[in-house]
Design a protein around this motif. Structure first.
Motif, PDB file in Angstrom:
ATOM      1  N   THR A   1      -9.396   1.598  -2.213  1.00  0.00           N
ATOM      2  CA  THR A   1      -9.313   2.762  -3.231  1.00  0.00           C
ATOM      3  C   THR A   1     -10.377   3.529  -3.605  1.00  0.00           C
ATOM      4  OG1 THR A   1      -6.766   2.191  -3.492  1.00  0.00           O
ATOM      5  CG2 THR A   1      -7.693   4.082  -4.785  1.00  0.00           C
ATOM      6  N   ARG A   2     -10.930   2.449  -4.027  1.00  0.00           N
ATOM      7  CA  ARG A   2     -12.374   2.749  -4.735  1.00  0.00           C
ATOM      8  C   ARG A   2     -13.214   1.792  -5.195  1.00  0.00           C
ATOM      9  NH1 ARG A   2     -13.143   6.108  -9.806  1.00  0.00           N
ATOM     10  NH2 ARG A   2     -15.315   5.783 -10.487  1.00  0.00           N
TER      11      ARG A   2
ATOM     12  N   PHE B   1     -10.818   5.793 -13.278  1.00  0.00           N
ATOM     13  CA  PHE B   1      -9.965   5.451 -12.275  1.00  0.00           C
ATOM     14  C   PHE B   1      -8.383   5.141 -12.838  1.00  0.00           C
ATOM     15  CE2 PHE B   1      -7.918   1.433 -10.345  1.00  0.00           C
ATOM     16  CZ  PHE B   1      -7.333   2.111  -9.188  1.00  0.00           C
TER      17      PHE B   1
ATOM     18  N   ILE C   1       0.828  -1.242  -0.038  1.00  0.00           N
ATOM     19  CA  ILE C   1       0.046  -0.038   0.002  1.00  0.00           C
ATOM     20  C   ILE C   1       0.927   1.321  -0.091  1.00  0.00           C
ATOM     21  CG2 ILE C   1      -1.878   1.411   1.412  1.00  0.00           C
ATOM     22  CD1 ILE C   1      -2.993  -0.956   0.082  1.00  0.00           C
TER      23      ILE C   1
ATOM     24  N   LEU D   1      -4.401   7.023 -12.489  1.00  0.00           N
ATOM     25  CA  LEU D   1      -3.330   6.551 -11.720  1.00  0.00           C
ATOM     26  C   LEU D   1      -1.847   7.320 -12.285  1.00  0.00           C
ATOM     27  CD1 LEU D   1      -4.238   2.667 -11.917  1.00  0.00           C
ATOM     28  CD2 LEU D   1      -4.532   4.368 -10.053  1.00  0.00           C
TER      29      LEU D   1
ATOM     30  N   LYS E   1      -3.124  -0.034  -5.247  1.00  0.00           N
ATOM     31  CA  LYS E   1      -4.342   0.444  -5.260  1.00  0.00           C
ATOM     32  C   LYS E   1      -5.392  -0.766  -4.935  1.00  0.00           C
ATOM     33  CE  LYS E   1      -2.919   4.469  -6.286  1.00  0.00           C
ATOM     34  NZ  LYS E   1      -2.698   5.615  -5.154  1.00  0.00           N
TER      35      LYS E   1
END
Length: 219
Positions: free
Chosen positions: A28-29, A215, A5, A219, A10
């Motif tokens: 994260t999502r 997403f 992490i 990044l 992620k």
């Protein structure tokens, strides 16, 4: 995996409730799984019974609450299909994919048994997207209480009860809801419309593709 992490790993999950798994990595999502609206549509509700799909019915007495389900539908017309019945007399047998879709369209209501500790199951989403009025467990029966997965069950958070679908932990109430759906076409059509719209909003292919694109580009 925790050290990763700090190196930028992620974690994407399919349900926000998965973050409640004891000891899970920080999320994260949330990006939902998708259900294809071109495959599941056209509810008719012409056949007077409650439909359920559940594999391994006999051995899932705890994770799917099958004894409680049998109490709920004991005096209601119902059909239970599954790929592996374990010889349980309740289960009719396996349906092909085409026949599953047809069953969703024809049944007046669907009971989603769930599968602890899964947050959601595809059969519930498929039924709702088809437009089949859907009923499921509330948070007490839906969650694996006292385990590290306690709190992962999502339907009672996702659904507005009595609008998109119904949920309850009271077996008598569930029985009454199913009977009402079998006999009240206006209510069934209201739940059908709202349930389908909810799944289209949250789990459509376009929505999921857009979420992944956003997403990955971040990044």
């Amino acid at each position: 995996m925790a050290p990763l992490i700090s190196q930028g790993l992620k974690v994407v999950r399919g349900s926000p409730k998965e973050q409640n798994i004891l000891g899970s990595l920080p999320m994260t999502r949330v990006i939902r799984p998708f259900v294809n609206e071109k495959d599941y549509f056209g509810w008719e509700g012409t056949d007077n019974y409650v439909l359920t799909f559940n594999n391994f019915f006999a051995r899932r007495s705890f994770i799917s609450n099958t004894p409680q389900y049998l109490q709920v539908v004991s005096d209601i017309p119902h059909k239970t299909y599954g790929g592996t019945s374990d010889g349980h007399p309740e289960v009719i047998g396996h349906l092909s994919w085409e026949d599953q879709r047809l069953a969703y369209r024809k049944a007046k209501a669907y009971f989603a048994l769930g599968s602890k500790p899964a947050s959601l199951t595809y059969n519930m989403l498929e039924a709702m997207l088809t437009g089949t009025p859907t009923v499921t467990w509330g948070p007490d029966l839906g969650n694996w209480r006292g385990s590290k997965w306690d709190g992962t069950y999502e339907p009672s958070d996702l659904i507005t009860n009595g609008v998109h679908a119904f949920f309850s932990d009271n077996l008598g109430e569930l029985n009454s809801i199913l009977k009402e759906l079998l006999n009240n076409r206006q209510l069934a059509e209201y739940i059908s419309k709202n349930g389908r719209e909810l799944v289209l909003k949250e789990f459509s292919k376009d929505k999921v593709r857009s979420d992944w694109k956003e997403f990955l580009e971040s990044l």
